[in-house]
Design a protein around this motif. Structure first.
Motif, PDB file in Angstrom:
ATOM      1  N   ASP A  29       0.855  -1.190   0.000  1.00  0.00           N
ATOM      2  CA  ASP A  29       0.000   0.000   0.000  1.00  0.00           C
ATOM      3  C   ASP A  29       0.889   1.238   0.000  1.00  0.00           C
ATOM      4  O   ASP A  29       1.797   1.347   0.832  1.00  0.00           O
ATOM      5  CB  ASP A  29      -0.890  -0.021   1.241  1.00  0.00           C
ATOM      6  CG  ASP A  29      -2.021   0.974   1.154  1.00  0.00           C
ATOM      7  OD1 ASP A  29      -1.735   2.192   1.164  1.00  0.00           O
ATOM      8  OD2 ASP A  29      -3.175   0.544   1.085  1.00  0.00           O
ATOM      9  N   ASP A  30       0.627   2.173  -0.887  1.00  0.00           N
ATOM     10  CA  ASP A  30       1.451   3.373  -0.996  1.00  0.00           C
ATOM     11  C   ASP A  30       1.375   4.281   0.227  1.00  0.00           C
ATOM     12  O   ASP A  30       2.226   5.141   0.413  1.00  0.00           O
ATOM     13  CB  ASP A  30       1.054   4.173  -2.246  1.00  0.00           C
ATOM     14  CG  ASP A  30       1.444   3.472  -3.528  1.00  0.00           C
ATOM     15  OD1 ASP A  30       2.291   2.551  -3.482  1.00  0.00           O
ATOM     16  OD2 ASP A  30       0.898   3.844  -4.586  1.00  0.00           O
ATOM     17  N   THR A  31       0.369   4.110   1.059  1.00  0.00           N
ATOM     18  CA  THR A  31       0.247   4.949   2.262  1.00  0.00           C
ATOM     19  C   THR A  31       1.002   4.376   3.454  1.00  0.00           C
ATOM     20  O   THR A  31       1.071   5.013   4.502  1.00  0.00           O
ATOM     21  CB  THR A  31      -1.228   5.142   2.658  1.00  0.00           C
ATOM     22  OG1 THR A  31      -1.778   3.879   3.057  1.00  0.00           O
ATOM     23  CG2 THR A  31      -2.028   5.736   1.505  1.00  0.00           C
ATOM     24  N   ALA A  32       1.550   3.185   3.307  1.00  0.00           N
ATOM     25  CA  ALA A  32       2.242   2.529   4.420  1.00  0.00           C
ATOM     26  C   ALA A  32       3.719   2.904   4.443  1.00  0.00           C
ATOM     27  O   ALA A  32       4.401   2.815   3.427  1.00  0.00           O
ATOM     28  CB  ALA A  32       2.100   1.018   4.312  1.00  0.00           C
ATOM     29  N   GLY A  33       4.183   3.315   5.608  1.00  0.00           N
ATOM     30  CA  GLY A  33       5.605   3.591   5.791  1.00  0.00           C
ATOM     31  C   GLY A  33       6.342   2.414   6.392  1.00  0.00           C
ATOM     32  O   GLY A  33       7.565   2.347   6.381  1.00  0.00           O
ATOM     33  N   PRO A  81      -3.748   1.355  13.893  1.00  0.00           N
ATOM     34  CA  PRO A  81      -3.919   2.129  12.652  1.00  0.00           C
ATOM     35  C   PRO A  81      -3.258   1.424  11.472  1.00  0.00           C
ATOM     36  O   PRO A  81      -2.273   1.893  10.912  1.00  0.00           O
ATOM     37  CB  PRO A  81      -3.236   3.458  12.977  1.00  0.00           C
ATOM     38  CG  PRO A  81      -2.153   3.081  13.944  1.00  0.00           C
ATOM     39  CD  PRO A  81      -2.733   1.953  14.767  1.00  0.00           C
ATOM     40  N   VAL A  82      -3.810   0.277  11.092  1.00  0.00           N
ATOM     41  CA  VAL A  82      -3.223  -0.490   9.998  1.00  0.00           C
ATOM     42  C   VAL A  82      -3.814  -0.059   8.665  1.00  0.00           C
ATOM     43  O   VAL A  82      -4.989   0.279   8.566  1.00  0.00           O
ATOM     44  CB  VAL A  82      -3.388  -2.013  10.194  1.00  0.00           C
ATOM     45  CG1 VAL A  82      -2.721  -2.473  11.473  1.00  0.00           C
ATOM     46  CG2 VAL A  82      -4.833  -2.440  10.179  1.00  0.00           C
ATOM     47  N   THR A  83      -2.972  -0.065   7.671  1.00  0.00           N
ATOM     48  CA  THR A  83      -3.393   0.192   6.303  1.00  0.00           C
ATOM     49  C   THR A  83      -3.872  -1.102   5.662  1.00  0.00           C
ATOM     50  O   THR A  83      -4.852  -1.117   4.926  1.00  0.00           O
ATOM     51  CB  THR A  83      -2.198   0.756   5.502  1.00  0.00           C
ATOM     52  OG1 THR A  83      -1.729   1.923   6.174  1.00  0.00           O
ATOM     53  CG2 THR A  83      -2.588   1.101   4.094  1.00  0.00           C
ATOM     54  N   ALA A  84      -3.153  -2.207   5.962  1.00  0.00           N
ATOM     55  CA  ALA A  84      -3.484  -3.504   5.386  1.00  0.00           C
ATOM     56  C   ALA A  84      -2.954  -4.602   6.278  1.00  0.00           C
ATOM     57  O   ALA A  84      -1.937  -4.432   6.954  1.00  0.00           O
ATOM     58  CB  ALA A  84      -2.887  -3.626   3.987  1.00  0.00           C
ATOM     59  N   LEU A  85      -3.645  -5.739   6.259  1.00  0.00           N
ATOM     60  CA  LEU A  85      -3.128  -6.909   6.972  1.00  0.00           C
ATOM     61  C   LEU A  85      -3.512  -8.170   6.231  1.00  0.00           C
ATOM     62  O   LEU A  85      -4.463  -8.191   5.451  1.00  0.00           O
ATOM     63  CB  LEU A  85      -3.569  -6.941   8.433  1.00  0.00           C
ATOM     64  CG  LEU A  85      -5.029  -7.135   8.807  1.00  0.00           C
ATOM     65  CD1 LEU A  85      -5.476  -8.572   8.672  1.00  0.00           C
ATOM     66  CD2 LEU A  85      -5.235  -6.689  10.244  1.00  0.00           C
ATOM     67  N   ALA A  86      -2.735  -9.216   6.486  1.00  0.00           N
ATOM     68  CA  ALA A  86      -2.974 -10.511   5.862  1.00  0.00           C
ATOM     69  C   ALA A  86      -2.512 -11.605   6.824  1.00  0.00           C
ATOM     70  O   ALA A  86      -1.579 -11.396   7.595  1.00  0.00           O
ATOM     71  CB  ALA A  86      -2.208 -10.627   4.542  1.00  0.00           C
TER      72      ALA A  86
END
Length: 153
Positions: A29-33, A81-86
């Motif tokens: 994700d482009d918003t994840a640092g 505050p997660v952007t994505a998880l799997a």
């Protein structure tokens, strides 16, 4: 316009080999640092180094395991505050060195990604009904994860 997929990008319990590349791609994700991946592999012993030699193991999942995995993932996504998880877990017969579980979290900052990933794997192992049947070199067998462990001689 593409619908927002939400933070939960991939959840699965499979009887086929797992791919770290697939899991990392799912949380990209482009918003994840910060992105953190945990890979759990089958080791050749149980417990501390020098523990009982493991020759093989098998994972089994209760029919509710998929729903429980989703519940755990939703709770982590709500608490961090997660952007994505799997998260993917393997079932069936595994050998030493095989990947048993992969979890990954992407977040705006690394500290949050580490914390959320740690919580995701810890809650998965504690709350999702997946059991491990270990076989030892000395002939013993043990079930782990089904509440109290059952050992046979």
């Amino acid at each position: 316009m593409t619908a927002d997929p939400g933070p939960i990008r991939l959840l699965a319990i499979r009887d086929t080999p797992l791919s770290a590349d697939e899991v990392l791609a799912a949380v990209g994700d482009d918003t994840a640092g910060g992105t953190v991946l945990f890979s759990g592999t089958v080791r050749d012993h149980d417990g501390p180094p020098g523990g009982a030699a493991v020759t093989s193991l098998a994972y089994s999942a209760h029919p509710t395991a998929d729903a429980e995995l989703r519940r755990v993932a939703e709770q982590v996504a709500a608490d961090f505050p997660v952007t994505a998880l799997a998260a993917v877990h393997r079932v069936g017969d595994l050998r030493v060195g095989d990947t048993a579980v992969l979890v990954a979290v992407a977040s705006p900052h690394r500290a949050e990604a580490f914390a959320a990933c740690r919580r995701l794997i810890d809650d998965l192992k504690r709350e999702v009904p997946i059991w491990k049947h270990q076989r030892f070199a000395d002939g013993r067998e043990e079930w782990v994860g089904a509440g109290a462990c059952a050992t046979t001689g």
